[in-house]
Write an enzyme that holds these catalytic residues in place. Structure first.
Site, short mmCIF file in Angstrom:
data_model
loop_
_atom_site.label_atom_id
_atom_site.label_comp_id
_atom_site.label_asym_id
_atom_site.label_seq_id
_atom_site.Cartn_x
_atom_site.Cartn_y
_atom_site.Cartn_z
CB SER A 140 -11.02 -5.60 -15.32
OG SER A 140 -11.40 -4.10 -14.88
CG ASP A 198 -1.87 -1.24 1.00
OD1 ASP A 198 -2.97 -1.20 0.12
OD2 ASP A 198 -1.52 -2.44 1.34
CB VAL A 245 -0.81 -11.17 4.68
CG1 VAL A 245 -2.36 -11.17 4.43
CG2 VAL A 245 -0.37 -12.02 5.76
CB CYS A 280 2.88 -7.44 -0.22
SG CYS A 280 3.13 -8.95 0.85
NE ARG A 303 5.42 1.41 -6.91
CZ ARG A 303 5.85 0.77 -7.65
NH1 ARG A 303 6.12 -0.57 -7.38
NH2 ARG A 303 6.50 1.20 -9.15
CB CYS A 358 8.43 2.43 -11.96
SG CYS A 358 10.39 2.04 -11.97
ZN LIG Z 1 10.83 3.37 -10.45
#
Ligand SMILES: [Zn+2]
Length: 144
Positions: free
Chosen positions: A68, A43, A89, A84, A46, A139
């Site tokens: 989607s 979440d 999890v 993650c 990042r 990115c």
């Molecule tokens: Zn990057």
């Protein structure tokens, strides 16, 4: 013996897509290949912990709403690698949701392999693998 091997493969073919694990060492030489997408489902971490260059961000909190979009976004990929922070999890849960989604929709996608990065982003960084700290969305993957 021959018969049992045959039935093993026959069974395997009928099974729904399975999810396998990949280590950071196995992923490093592969992660920039054009057929592979790395899906980061962390979440807000990042934003301040960096990320694997070129990885796509689909936060676990809004994963179902964007699934989607994700499928559309990876239509030229055959391998998706989820992670993650620890891949304990959120990573496995989102990977499973995608498998279920694809099974339900029976949509024709090129996705063949769904994998989870063992030990997640934290394990990747702890193993000394390169971390990108760009603020680009998505990115571009051209950082070290
Ligand atoms: Zn990057």
């Amino acid at each position: 013996m021959v018969r049992s091997i045959f039935s093993f493969f026959a069974k395997k073919k009928k099974m729904a897509r399975s999810i396998s694990y990949i280590t950071s060492t196995q992923l490093l030489p592969l992660h920039r290949r054009p057929n592979i997408a790395i899906i980061d489902v962390r979440d807000e971490e990042r934003n301040y912990d960096g990320h694997i260059a070129g990885s796509l961000h689909y936060a676990s909190g809004s994963f179902d709403d964007r699934i989607s979009h994700l499928v559309q976004n990876v239509k030229d990929k055959d391998t998706l690698v989820f992670h993650c922070a620890l891949s304990q999890v959120r990573g496995p849960t989102c990977a499973r949701r995608l498998v279920n989604y694809l099974d339900e929709k029976k949509q024709d996608t090129g996705i063949k392999n769904i994998m989870i990065l063992e030990r997640g982003f934290n394990g990747w960084e702890a193993a000394g693998k390169p971390v990108c700290r760009c603020a680009d969305v998505p990115c571009k993957g051209d950082c070290a």
